[in-house]
Scaffold this active site. Sequence first.
Site, short mmCIF file in Angstrom:
data_model
loop_
_atom_site.label_atom_id
_atom_site.label_comp_id
_atom_site.label_asym_id
_atom_site.label_seq_id
_atom_site.Cartn_x
_atom_site.Cartn_y
_atom_site.Cartn_z
N HIS C 76 2.91 -68.62 3.29
CA HIS C 76 1.25 -69.68 3.57
C HIS C 76 0.38 -70.01 3.64
N ASP C 105 -21.46 -59.02 -20.29
CA ASP C 105 -20.64 -58.83 -19.43
C ASP C 105 -20.31 -58.33 -17.86
N TRP C 141 -0.80 -66.03 9.86
CA TRP C 141 -1.32 -65.07 8.82
C TRP C 141 -2.26 -64.44 9.60
N SER C 168 -9.30 -54.11 -3.44
CA SER C 168 -9.19 -55.56 -4.93
C SER C 168 -10.70 -56.36 -4.07
N SER C 169 -11.35 -56.76 -3.07
CA SER C 169 -12.05 -58.10 -3.28
C SER C 169 -12.93 -57.41 -2.92
N HIS C 252 -13.73 -64.53 10.23
CA HIS C 252 -14.74 -65.55 10.65
C HIS C 252 -15.42 -65.59 8.96
N GLU C 254 -14.79 -64.21 7.07
CA GLU C 254 -13.54 -64.53 6.13
C GLU C 254 -13.79 -66.11 5.56
N TYR C 256 -15.83 -68.13 5.58
CA TYR C 256 -17.51 -68.06 4.62
C TYR C 256 -16.62 -68.28 3.51
N SER C 267 -23.26 -77.25 -5.43
CA SER C 267 -24.62 -76.89 -5.91
C SER C 267 -25.32 -77.07 -7.50
N HIS C 301 -15.07 -67.36 18.67
CA HIS C 301 -14.36 -69.01 19.27
C HIS C 301 -13.49 -69.43 18.40
N HIS C 302 -12.40 -68.36 17.98
CA HIS C 302 -10.76 -67.77 17.40
C HIS C 302 -10.25 -67.41 18.88
N THR C 327 -25.89 -75.39 7.54
CA THR C 327 -24.52 -76.43 6.80
C THR C 327 -25.50 -77.80 6.91
N LYS C 330 -27.50 -77.96 3.75
CA LYS C 330 -26.72 -77.63 3.07
C LYS C 330 -26.93 -79.65 2.67
N ARG C 449 1.01 -75.41 16.69
CA ARG C 449 0.59 -75.13 15.66
C ARG C 449 2.14 -74.80 15.40
C1 HEA Z 1 -5.84 -70.94 2.22
C2 HEA Z 1 -5.82 -72.98 1.75
C3 HEA Z 1 -4.88 -73.29 1.84
C4 HEA Z 1 -4.69 -74.55 1.18
C5 HEA Z 1 -4.83 -74.89 -0.42
C6 HEA Z 1 -3.68 -74.60 1.65
C7 HEA Z 1 -2.43 -76.03 1.66
C8 HEA Z 1 -1.31 -76.94 2.15
N1 HEA Z 1 -0.81 -76.99 3.35
FE1 HEA Z 1 -1.31 -75.05 4.88
N2 HEA Z 1 -2.26 -73.46 5.25
C9 HEA Z 1 -3.05 -72.93 5.93
C10 HEA Z 1 -4.03 -72.36 4.93
C11 HEA Z 1 -4.22 -73.85 3.88
N3 HEA Z 1 -3.01 -74.93 3.07
C12 HEA Z 1 -3.76 -71.75 6.21
C13 HEA Z 1 -4.38 -70.07 6.31
C14 HEA Z 1 -2.40 -72.38 7.51
C15 HEA Z 1 -2.21 -71.78 9.13
C16 HEA Z 1 -1.24 -70.50 8.49
C17 HEA Z 1 -0.66 -70.26 9.80
O1 HEA Z 1 -0.94 -70.77 10.50
O2 HEA Z 1 -0.35 -68.71 10.03
C18 HEA Z 1 -1.64 -73.06 7.04
C19 HEA Z 1 -0.64 -73.92 7.48
C20 HEA Z 1 -0.09 -75.54 7.09
C21 HEA Z 1 0.94 -75.88 7.15
C22 HEA Z 1 1.05 -75.23 9.59
C23 HEA Z 1 2.28 -74.71 9.40
C24 HEA Z 1 2.52 -74.23 10.94
O3 HEA Z 1 1.54 -74.60 12.16
O4 HEA Z 1 3.89 -74.39 11.50
C25 HEA Z 1 0.43 -76.59 7.48
C26 HEA Z 1 1.22 -77.83 7.58
O5 HEA Z 1 2.14 -79.08 7.13
C27 HEA Z 1 0.67 -76.60 5.24
C28 HEA Z 1 0.46 -77.40 4.50
C29 HEA Z 1 -0.15 -77.62 3.84
C30 HEA Z 1 0.23 -78.52 2.42
C31 HEA Z 1 0.91 -79.60 2.52
C32 HEA Z 1 -1.20 -77.99 1.61
C33 HEA Z 1 -1.25 -79.15 0.26
O6 HEA Z 1 -2.59 -78.72 0.07
C34 HEA Z 1 -0.57 -77.92 -0.73
C35 HEA Z 1 -0.44 -78.42 -2.16
C36 HEA Z 1 0.62 -78.01 -3.10
C37 HEA Z 1 0.72 -77.70 -3.95
C38 HEA Z 1 -0.70 -77.92 -4.61
C39 HEA Z 1 1.70 -76.98 -5.15
C40 HEA Z 1 3.21 -77.64 -4.94
C41 HEA Z 1 3.40 -78.47 -6.12
C42 HEA Z 1 4.09 -78.01 -6.62
C43 HEA Z 1 5.31 -77.08 -6.35
C44 HEA Z 1 5.01 -79.35 -7.14
C45 HEA Z 1 6.18 -80.25 -6.93
C46 HEA Z 1 6.09 -80.63 -5.48
C47 HEA Z 1 6.31 -81.96 -5.28
C48 HEA Z 1 7.16 -82.74 -6.68
C49 HEA Z 1 6.63 -83.07 -3.90
N4 HEA Z 1 -0.42 -75.63 6.06
C1 HEA Z 2 -13.90 -73.27 4.58
C2 HEA Z 2 -13.55 -72.48 5.69
C3 HEA Z 2 -13.66 -72.70 7.17
C4 HEA Z 2 -14.55 -72.90 7.23
C5 HEA Z 2 -15.77 -73.90 6.56
C6 HEA Z 2 -14.96 -73.04 8.48
C7 HEA Z 2 -15.97 -74.17 9.20
C8 HEA Z 2 -15.83 -74.32 10.94
N1 HEA Z 2 -15.30 -73.86 11.80
FE1 HEA Z 2 -14.01 -73.11 11.29
N2 HEA Z 2 -11.78 -72.57 10.85
C9 HEA Z 2 -11.06 -72.14 9.64
C10 HEA Z 2 -11.92 -71.99 8.59
C11 HEA Z 2 -12.85 -72.87 7.95
N3 HEA Z 2 -13.82 -73.41 9.33
C12 HEA Z 2 -10.06 -71.68 9.94
C13 HEA Z 2 -9.11 -71.23 8.89
C14 HEA Z 2 -9.50 -71.87 11.08
C15 HEA Z 2 -8.06 -71.93 11.82
C16 HEA Z 2 -7.21 -70.00 12.29
C17 HEA Z 2 -6.53 -69.55 12.35
O1 HEA Z 2 -6.34 -70.03 13.96
O2 HEA Z 2 -5.17 -69.47 11.64
C18 HEA Z 2 -10.69 -72.29 11.62
C19 HEA Z 2 -10.92 -72.27 13.02
C20 HEA Z 2 -12.00 -72.68 13.77
C21 HEA Z 2 -11.93 -72.49 15.31
C22 HEA Z 2 -11.37 -72.13 15.95
C23 HEA Z 2 -9.77 -73.40 16.78
C24 HEA Z 2 -9.23 -72.63 17.46
O3 HEA Z 2 -8.72 -72.12 16.88
O4 HEA Z 2 -8.65 -73.50 18.81
C25 HEA Z 2 -13.31 -73.19 15.60
C26 HEA Z 2 -13.97 -73.51 16.93
O5 HEA Z 2 -14.75 -73.21 16.56
C27 HEA Z 2 -14.03 -73.46 14.34
C28 HEA Z 2 -15.28 -73.67 14.05
C29 HEA Z 2 -15.92 -74.22 12.68
C30 HEA Z 2 -17.07 -74.72 12.56
C31 HEA Z 2 -18.35 -74.92 14.03
C32 HEA Z 2 -17.40 -73.92 11.47
C33 HEA Z 2 -18.96 -75.11 10.96
O6 HEA Z 2 -19.58 -74.20 9.93
C34 HEA Z 2 -18.72 -76.59 10.07
C35 HEA Z 2 -20.17 -76.58 10.23
C36 HEA Z 2 -20.01 -78.49 8.71
C37 HEA Z 2 -20.54 -79.85 9.51
C38 HEA Z 2 -21.19 -79.66 11.38
C39 HEA Z 2 -20.65 -80.70 8.95
C40 HEA Z 2 -21.88 -80.95 8.07
C41 HEA Z 2 -22.73 -80.91 8.81
C42 HEA Z 2 -23.57 -81.89 8.83
C43 HEA Z 2 -23.78 -83.44 8.30
C44 HEA Z 2 -24.99 -81.44 10.30
C45 HEA Z 2 -25.14 -82.66 11.57
C46 HEA Z 2 -23.90 -82.72 12.07
C47 HEA Z 2 -23.81 -82.13 13.71
C48 HEA Z 2 -25.03 -81.85 13.71
C49 HEA Z 2 -22.23 -81.57 14.32
N4 HEA Z 2 -13.17 -73.36 13.29
CU LIG Z 3 -13.91 -69.29 12.50
#
Ligand code: HEA
Ligand code: HEA
Ligand SMILES: [Cu+2]
Lengths: 309, 291, 536
Positions: C76, C105, C141, C168-169, C252, C254, C256, C267, C301-302, C327, C330, C449
Amino acid sequence: MTMSSSNSKRRIVGTGIALGALLVSMAAAANPVPWQMNLPQGVTKVSHQIWDLHMAALWVCVGLAIVVYGAMFIAIVRFRRSKGAVAGTWHENRVLEIAWTALPVLILAGLAAPATILTRDMYNATDSQMTVKVTGYQWLWRYDYISYDGKPVTKVPTVWSRLAWDSNTARQLDSGVSPWSVVDKQTGEHDYLLNVTEPLVIPAGVKVRFLITADDVIHGWWVPDFAAKRDAIPGIMNDAWAKVDKPGIYRGQCYVLCGQDHSAMPIVVKVLPKDQFNAWLAAQQSKATLDKAARTAEVTPPQPVPAKG
Amino acid sequence: MSPIDANVYYVPHKSRWPFVAVIGMFLCMVGAANWLNGHEPAGQIILTIGALTVIGMMFGWFGNVIGESLKGTFNNQADSSFRLGMMWFIMSEIFFFAAFFGGLFYIRTLVVPWLGGAGDKGIITNGYIWQGFSAAWPTNGPQAVGGAFTATSPWGIPLINTLLLLSSSVTITIAHHALLAGKRKRLIGFLGLTILLGVIFLGFQAHEYWESYVHLNMTLHSGIYGATFYILTGFHGLHVTIGTIMLIVIWLRCMRGHFSRDHSFGFEAVSWYWHFVDVVWCCLFLFVYIL
Amino acid sequence: MSSTAQAVHYGEHHQSFFERWFMSTNHKDIGTLYLSFSFLMLFVGGSFAMLIRAELFEPGMQLMQPYFFNELTSMHGLIMIFGVIMPSFVGLANWMIPMQIGAPDMALPRLNNLSFWLLPFAFILMLSTFFMPGGAPAAGWTMYPPLVLQGGESIAFLIFSIHLLGISSVLGSINIIATVLNMRAPGMDLLKMPMFCWSWLITSFLVIAVMPVLSGAVTMVLFDRFFGTNFFNAAAGGDPVMYQHVFWFFGHPEVYIMILPAFGIVSEIVPVFSRKPLFGYKAMVFAIACIAFLSFLVWSHHMFTVGLPLGGEVFFMYATMLIAVPTGVKIFNWVATMWKGSLSFETPMLWAIGFIVLFSIGGFSGVMMALVPADFQYYGTYFIVAHFHYVLVGGALFSIIGAVYYWLPKWSGHMYSSFWGKLHFWSSVISVNVLFFPQQFLGFAGMPRRIPDYNVAFADWNMVSSIGGFWFGATQLIFVGVVIHCVFFSKQKATSRVWEHAYGLEWTLPSPAPHHSFTEPPAIDDSQLAHGTLTH
Ligand code: HEA
Ligand code: HEA
Ligand SMILES: [Cu+2]
Ligand code: CUA
């Protein structure tokens, strides 16, 4: 700016609205409870301080959210075209832009300062009076008592801490056993997946240092109420410490994905008052001198089998 | 449908080669994965088919592009797109190597000292798990995985190889100047010399690997030293090989007079690549061999 | 040389199906391929999520063995990140960047086709592992060794498929950089460029810098597994944590990569429906650049609980917190764009506003996690899951859906049903909160989790979350309906400007846009650009 825990707690609770009060009351429970919404406050000084920091950060976020969403809400209500709003050309403002760059920096610095001090404390395991070695295996925990009160502990048998038998039966696919039926006989507590064959026993009021490692893959040793948590990495030793004043039974779970039974290697720590602990320790040590067969019959519980995958 | 002015914009014909490339790469990977999993000979067969497809694709695609280039299809804009493309491709390669260098630095500055007992973490790691191990580099770890080995001295073949690659960077630059000055003989001569230097480099490296395996017991299994050594030098060697092949292609094209003063992208791309390979080697020499 | 050039016709007329879709050199067709593919993958990854939520509906094992659950979780995450969010952003870039900068293009059209076609084949490799001995990858993942090394035959396939995805990317990004830097129509200065182009330009640099690092990390895993190296074995002087450092140096940035283009999209949308230029354009560009730069300095931080030295913990905490500042710029600038505007709430605007709200909830929890001591209580729990779904679903996915609603009329030449679009929005925005808000409580309460089964204390919120999940999943079927209706059945023709206040070159083209967007460089009228007349 240190977080004096009682002070800031009062301040936070003071500003709390109804939701806040709810969060706080939930936090007092020791083990997870139904509908729980907040971190446990825990039972160590560190866990309290973390809780305070967490609440401070939470309220900062709530405050900022109110400001941001509030402004957006006002804009959405006031500047609707359907209400005849005419667009201005306002698209720059030096002062504002500097303000909303600088203010967050200050706010963040306010959070970072106590966090830094607290991190340093959490890293300071000096003066610990007891050392326990914790080793993660797929899927059980092993505890070895290393030293206590400045003396090495040699005769206490290793503790093998596996998922308790009743949970293990109930967790099998199609077991027909309800998870709700798994309860602690004495307390009536639902301990499904949170109970072990043999807990780690430590004394109250003593600073215990946990040396944490693993034997196969990475695991994670964590007792939320102690705020003691560290990855258990094969071949590398980490440490964490806790000084628990309140006797009781504290539960946690492995938090690093470690294979199929990652959800089935709980951590249970039994904290005994110091005199009781000393007695327990003495009993263990003498037990160790009993003959092996007798001991096996007495302490070793039935071995749960891991689920088939 | 208004026509595109080819003086302004370059939009290429449709081409089947990208798709063929994908199929080829896919087959290579399916084959390699099956081979690794012990499905023989299916793995090797699929891998071979994939590799042949990729090679065929390269002849097809590049032949196509060279033909277009000779016909003058590419305008200045296309030329700078190609240049940008090559530059950023090399950048991505740099980061690929950075991953391994980063791993090496982390291991050397933190992990090995910890295993050997340095610092708070080292005291417990060494004291409870790896008693008696003392940090050193090169190392194959507390359990001497892979058995006792000797690392190659930097001052033998590696030093010669450094000089070879450095001088090949010089020769290719001379060749480039010759191209700009329109001196074809000189161009072909120095380009040929560059290829020769590259080939000698590879020969020496092969010899060094052979020595290490046969006489020094320094293998992929030799703990962290063997692992980092071979992954870094191995991927570098692979890049030298690719670079040499590209040089040969360019050399043949030079002989056919494909390049001119203001029409030399292919040549320059390869020379950049060659310089990049050279720089990576210098880092290797410093961080893998000397330090 | 170019003097021999003559005018060339490359029409869409006489081309067979195979020629059009498999041999394409057309940015629109390739963009369509990317978008369709990621749409498909959304449903594959989404159905895995539905299975996850179904198993977590109540405590006890009901549907599957725990190992299979881990396979689902890992796949997933991989599919959603590499198969949905990244490709759909590339698809949008393909469609829009040439149109926004006044080019016919992409700069390297054939490479473009290669970049796309690698994706489906990479996912064939990855998904085929479900049918192999030992099953699909099940180490998350993040694929941490040593656990990942215990996988069966899947490992080699997983790693090779990641190599293909990386190629690809990277090629896709090279193409975007070349296009943006080299194909702009005369007069389209960098600082007049639409924000979407800016966001992608910077994102491309991130991709080029980090995807190869991921390839390097998994290559080491491959070697440890198959060639007897010992990168991650302390007995040999290695360290499993080395993988984590390399992985998160990729990981990380990634995240962003998955949010900067979203910033670009929002925007674009917010000023149009506020009828006001973007507030602080230059600051917005600068903020993206800052975020991109800082993203390289925060990877640990991860790994706060992994046993970093104290200095490391503190450094990475500060650097991470710092990202909240640009951020915040923005967020504040979007709000200021709306301020004193003349707002209307067409479907794209709703999604953009939804984005701002949900993304900042996720961002706030990110800042809480950046505090080292607090993260000790959060790490590895559902609080993290809630965080990243807020930023990824509420952020990235919402922005992509918003972008589709914004540009679909331009692509297809038809208007969609705004009733269904708005219903889709409201149903999504409510259900996504039902789905992910309770996960924050679960995390606080200590639920780890990546577990298929849990204590009964966690039952209630999980049930709520699962209900939200099914609701959100079912809601996405509306999206399918709206898009299919719009492309194939809608009778309502779109005008070229589509939205009343939409400025920028793409709106000067007819809808649907011609096969080759600009066959000659458009003469640029600054007042027709979104940022053409701004004083900086
Ligand atoms: C990048 C984007 C992304 C997106 C879009 C989503 C979308 C969703 N994610 Fe995902 N998720 C991750 C990224 C994302 N996730 C990542 C990176 C992890 C960590 C994996 C890891 O731990 O290694 C994670 C892990 C994760 C967990 C934790 C699993 C675990 O720790 O064991 C869960 C649990 O609730 C969850 C739930 C969902 C749900 C409910 C959605 C929903 O938004 C999905 C919505 C569904 C759809 C858009 C299409 C499905 C619809 C149909 C097929 C139609 C039929 C369905 C019905 C009629 C019900 N996700
Ligand atoms: C699109 C993806 C995305 C984005 C944008 C971010 C944004 C941020 N993430 Fe997140 N992060 C993930 C995707 C993302 N993260 C994923 C996938 C994981 C889990 C991976 C895994 O373990 O599987 C993760 C995990 C993760 C961790 C690890 C946690 C853990 O495993 O224990 C941390 C810890 O610092 C973190 C921090 C942040 C911070 C500080 C930002 C900042 O960029 C956020 C900044 C934004 C704001 C703060 C809000 C708006 C700001 C204001 C309104 C201004 C004023 C605010 C203040 C002064 C507070 N992220
Ligand atoms: Cu990070
Ligand atoms: Cu042990 Cu998770």
